[in-house]
Design an enzyme around this catalytic site. Structure first.
Site, PDB file in Angstrom:
ATOM      1  N   TYR A  32       4.839   8.889   2.790  1.00  0.00           N
ATOM      2  CA  TYR A  32       4.544   9.425   1.848  1.00  0.00           C
ATOM      3  C   TYR A  32       3.024   9.028   0.982  1.00  0.00           C
ATOM      4  O   TYR A  32       3.374   7.487   0.843  1.00  0.00           O
ATOM      5  CB  TYR A  32       5.496   9.842   1.292  1.00  0.00           C
ATOM      6  CG  TYR A  32       6.038   8.495  -0.094  1.00  0.00           C
ATOM      7  CD1 TYR A  32       6.683   8.537   0.644  1.00  0.00           C
ATOM      8  CD2 TYR A  32       6.079   8.953  -0.935  1.00  0.00           C
ATOM      9  CE1 TYR A  32       7.293   6.702  -0.367  1.00  0.00           C
ATOM     10  CE2 TYR A  32       6.656   8.361  -1.883  1.00  0.00           C
ATOM     11  CZ  TYR A  32       8.022   7.160  -1.272  1.00  0.00           C
ATOM     12  OH  TYR A  32       8.167   6.011  -2.633  1.00  0.00           O
ATOM     13  N   LYS A 147       4.898   3.165   3.183  1.00  0.00           N
ATOM     14  CA  LYS A 147       5.481   3.151   2.266  1.00  0.00           C
ATOM     15  C   LYS A 147       6.316   4.579   3.038  1.00  0.00           C
ATOM     16  O   LYS A 147       5.863   5.361   3.036  1.00  0.00           O
ATOM     17  CB  LYS A 147       4.713   3.970   1.984  1.00  0.00           C
ATOM     18  CG  LYS A 147       4.965   4.677   0.386  1.00  0.00           C
ATOM     19  CD  LYS A 147       3.378   4.884  -0.530  1.00  0.00           C
ATOM     20  CE  LYS A 147       4.223   5.564  -2.047  1.00  0.00           C
ATOM     21  NZ  LYS A 147       5.063   4.675  -2.797  1.00  0.00           N
ATOM     22  N   GLU A 179       9.114  -6.981  -6.260  1.00  0.00           N
ATOM     23  CA  GLU A 179       9.081  -5.955  -6.866  1.00  0.00           C
ATOM     24  C   GLU A 179       9.966  -5.112  -7.523  1.00  0.00           C
ATOM     25  O   GLU A 179      11.001  -5.195  -7.437  1.00  0.00           O
ATOM     26  CB  GLU A 179       8.340  -4.902  -6.214  1.00  0.00           C
ATOM     27  CG  GLU A 179       8.713  -4.857  -4.987  1.00  0.00           C
ATOM     28  CD  GLU A 179       8.480  -3.465  -3.933  1.00  0.00           C
ATOM     29  OE1 GLU A 179       7.265  -3.259  -4.056  1.00  0.00           O
ATOM     30  OE2 GLU A 179       8.642  -3.301  -2.155  1.00  0.00           O
ATOM     31  N   LEU A 203       5.277  -3.994  -1.653  1.00  0.00           N
ATOM     32  CA  LEU A 203       4.257  -1.954  -1.049  1.00  0.00           C
ATOM     33  C   LEU A 203       3.373  -2.511  -1.771  1.00  0.00           C
ATOM     34  O   LEU A 203       3.029  -2.711  -2.797  1.00  0.00           O
ATOM     35  CB  LEU A 203       4.836  -1.031  -1.684  1.00  0.00           C
ATOM     36  CG  LEU A 203       4.233   0.285  -1.779  1.00  0.00           C
ATOM     37  CD1 LEU A 203       4.250   0.883  -0.188  1.00  0.00           C
ATOM     38  CD2 LEU A 203       3.704   1.416  -2.419  1.00  0.00           C
TER      39      LEU A 203
END
Ligand code: PDD
Length: 287
Positions: A32, A147, A179, A203
């Site tokens: 996505y 992702k 993250e 990411l």
């Protein structure tokens, strides 16, 4: 009444149906993107489509639309869902199969879905007071640069943060901060802005890249480097960034104040640069 895009059609959400045999539903087999749009204009569309292509390549799904076709679909969706500050969610799954089977056939037709939702403008209370975060062990897989829609660890980690009265979880893997559950991480130490280098542990955030670009452009010293759990605790400032939340200053980590416990000077400078950039996008002077 909002309109969504599904496999070539523009529909009200309640009329948009996906088969229970879709591999996205059965296996979380898909990827996505979340793309902000300001004044009906997509923000950083090119890098978002590039990241989508990388995610699809990594899981062996062919890109279902050309960049020009994506542009047409997203422009049409924004035209049908007018608004000022919005985010476009788009999702591509491997498609519908005849029977449930882990292995897949390269000839499946991907399912393509996109929708537009309003995003709330940055909260002045956050800019004034910052947010709370907690650190948690990074229990995700080894391909966090993809992702993927398979977000169960991220969902549970974020919820654990919320349940403890925080806004986000900062994830620690092998002694290093990677993250947030749905955001990238920056720290500031003695005026130096630091974020982990890209790689399979995180990411490659589009907001992250824009911040580094702005830092380079405005001669703000920065480095892409590992952030140890200790560096995190000793940081003067901690920020979390994402397309929908922009830049969040973390002023409490595990209930201990970060720096002087207030959003820092570099945060204030960068969020102003970010705001200016957004306004350029809104009037069509930047992308
Ligand atoms: N998430 N890291 C993770 C794990 C994320 O899920 C996100 C964004 C980011 C920030 O990436 P970007 O700057 O490109 O938004 C980093 C989106 C917003 C989401 O899942 O809703």
């Amino acid at each position: 009444m909002s309109t969504i895009y599904l496999n070539g059609d523009y529909l009200p959400p309640e009329q948009a149906m996906v088969s229970v045999m879709d591999r996205g539903f059965l296996f979380g087999d898909g990827v996505y993107e979340v793309i902000p749009a300001y004044g009906g204009r997509a923000f950083r569309l090119e890098p978002h489509l590039k990241r989508l292509r990388n995610s699809l390549d990594a899981i062996r799904i062919r890109m279902p639309l050309s960049d020009a076709q994506w542009r047409t679909v997203l422009e049409e969706l924004l035209r049908r869902n007018p608004g000022e500050d919005q985010s476009i969610y788009l999702q591509v799954t491997r498609g519908v199969m005849a029977k449930r089977d882990h292995s897949f056939d390269d000839s499946l037709v991907p399912s393509v879905f996109a929708m537009v939702s309003p995003i709330s403008a940055p909260d002045p209370a956050v800019a004034r007071d910052g947010i709370k975060a907690i650190s948690l062990s990074d229990i995700r897989w080894q391909n966090c640069h993809i992702k993927a829609i398979t977000l169960l660890p991220n969902v549970l980690l974020r919820q654990q943060a919320i349940d403890s009265g925080a806004v986000e979880a900062i994830l620690i893997k092998d002694g290093y901060a990677t993250e947030g559950a749905a955001s990238n991480l920056f720290i500031v130490k003695r005026g130096l802005l630091i974020t982990p280098a890209k790689g399979p542990r995180l990411l490659p955030g589009i907001t992250r890249d824009l911040i580094l670009e702005q830092a380079a452009h405005h001669a703000i010293p920065y480095r892409e480097a590992d952030i140890s759990a200790e560096d995190l605790i000793n940081a003067d400032e901690i920020w979390l960034t994402s397309s929908t939340k922009e830049i969040l200053p973390v002023t409490s980590l595990n209930d201990v104040p970060v720096g002087d416990g207030k959003p820092g000077a570099l945060y204030r400078r960068m969020s102003e640069l970010y705001r200016q950039y957004k306004e350029q996008v809104r009037i069509g002077a930047a992308q």
